[in-house]
Design an enzyme around this catalytic site. Structure first.
Site, PDB file in Angstrom:
ATOM      1  N   ARG A  16      14.656  -1.605  -7.130  1.00 39.33           N
ATOM      2  CA  ARG A  16      13.091  -1.699  -7.424  1.00 39.33           C
ATOM      3  C   ARG A  16      12.822  -1.488  -9.042  1.00 39.33           C
ATOM      4  NH1 ARG A  16      10.282  -0.002  -2.899  1.00 39.33           N
ATOM      5  NH2 ARG A  16       8.636  -0.832  -4.155  1.00 39.33           N
ATOM      6  N   LYS A  62       2.027   7.237   4.991  1.00 45.86           N
ATOM      7  CA  LYS A  62       1.478   5.942   5.064  1.00 45.86           C
ATOM      8  C   LYS A  62       1.157   5.234   6.532  1.00 45.86           C
ATOM      9  CE  LYS A  62       4.593   4.220   1.796  1.00 45.86           C
ATOM     10  NZ  LYS A  62       5.535   3.201   1.302  1.00 45.86           N
ATOM     11  N   PRO A 120       0.781  -1.335   0.047  1.00 47.50           N
ATOM     12  CA  PRO A 120       0.017   0.001  -0.035  1.00 47.50           C
ATOM     13  C   PRO A 120       0.765   1.272   0.064  1.00 47.50           C
ATOM     14  CG  PRO A 120      -0.166  -0.930   1.986  1.00 47.50           C
ATOM     15  CD  PRO A 120       0.528  -2.063   1.207  1.00 47.50           C
ATOM     16  N   GLU A 121       0.489   2.376  -0.669  1.00 45.58           N
ATOM     17  CA  GLU A 121       1.109   3.429  -0.642  1.00 45.58           C
ATOM     18  C   GLU A 121       0.302   4.552  -0.341  1.00 45.58           C
ATOM     19  OE1 GLU A 121       3.306   4.662  -4.343  1.00 45.58           O
ATOM     20  OE2 GLU A 121       4.112   2.380  -4.753  1.00 45.58           O
TER      21      GLU A 121
END
Ligand SMILES: [Zn+2]
Length: 287
Positions: free
Chosen positions: A277, A58, A2-3
């Protein structure tokens, strides 16, 4: 993972449901999350009223009536499920990722209210709960993090201070939470595509115009994702599943080998690993 937009969607749904409600009971089934749940966790929450659910980056922040705060971080795979005792057929997941219904395993924490309960599910246990004892400590908790993209302090003057770090790439900077809070891997690719900036570009080579583009597109991409997520959450009850949603509007993320979506561009989307990434971009129109 989740961002910021996903966490914001969870915040909105959670706040709607638990604001001004009293916690009746707390069950901790597994204390061993990324940070161990403290022994007094139950005591701090039980019989308290939830003033509101707020968020920074977050982190979900639950404001309690004893002036303490409960932080929730969803980690890599955390989801919050709402089990309504009256409405048993509905989907339970407050996010639009992972299973729409409560899984059988990994339900670590349960917070019980009058007619419903909130359940924290997390198979990989990178998420955590934390009690913060006062407002001063809450401020201190986030001091190491940069502003959110929506904050006015995230501006050109601020951005230029980071250009000293000569050999860093813009992709690397954009996902650094000390620079800006809440941008992760997915949205960094989307922001740089909209800004026509190659993710491998060294920050020392960025023009002021490009920096301004990156700032304004950070706001645009995140608020669009929040809007889309919101609408997909509302659709949940009708479609009974994860349909539509924000991923349909990705321009580069997970589109390796596909045609660039920019008008008149003949490039194909490339995938490259930057700072460990995956990064997606079009090297035709992103310079
Ligand atoms: Zn292109």
């Amino acid at each position: 993972m989740p961002e910021l937009p996903e966490v914001e969607i969870v915040r909105q749904s959670l706040n709607k449901k638990i604001q001004q409600k009293k916690v009746k009971k707390v069950i901790v089934r597994n204390r061993n999350l990324r940070i161990q749940i403290p022994n007094d966790f139950k005591k701090v929450l039980e019989n308290k009223i939830i003033h509101k659910v707020s968020r920074f980056s977050k982190y979900l922040i639950i404001f309690l009536s004893n002036n303490k705060f409960c932080l929730i971080h969803l980690g890599m795979s955390g989801t919050i499920h709402l089990l309504d005792l009256k409405n048993k057929k509905d989907t339970t997941n407050l996010s639009f990722y992972n299973s729409p219904f409560l899984p059988k395993k990994h339900n670590h924490v349960e917070i019980i209210f009058d007619n419903f309960r909130i359940i924290y599910n997390d198979p990989r246990r990178f998420g955590f709960f934390q009690i913060i004892k006062n407002y001063k400590d809450l401020k201190k908790r986030f001091i190491h993090l940069g502003p959110e993209p929506f904050n006015n302090n995230f501006n050109l003057k601020y951005f230029l201070q980071f250009k000293k770090d000569k050999n860093r790439t813009i992709k690397d900077l954009l996902i650094d939470q000390k620079f800006v809070s809440g941008i992760g891997n997915i949205y960094a690719s989307e922001i740089l595509f909209l800004s026509k900036v190659n993710p491998q570009k060294k920050i020392k080579l960025l023009t002021s115009k490009q920096c301004i583009q990156i700032i304004s597109n950070s706001r645009k991409v995140l608020s669009n994702a929040i809007d889309k997520g919101g609408s997909s959450i509302r659709d949940f009850k009708n479609t009974n599943g994860i349909k539509g949603g924000y991923q349909d509007s990705f321009r580069v993320y997970q589109r390796e080998g596909m045609n660039c979506k920019r008008q008149n561009c003949t490039g194909k989307i490339k995938k490259k690993v930057i700072t460990n990434r995956s990064t997606f971009f079009c090297d035709f129109c992103q310079k």
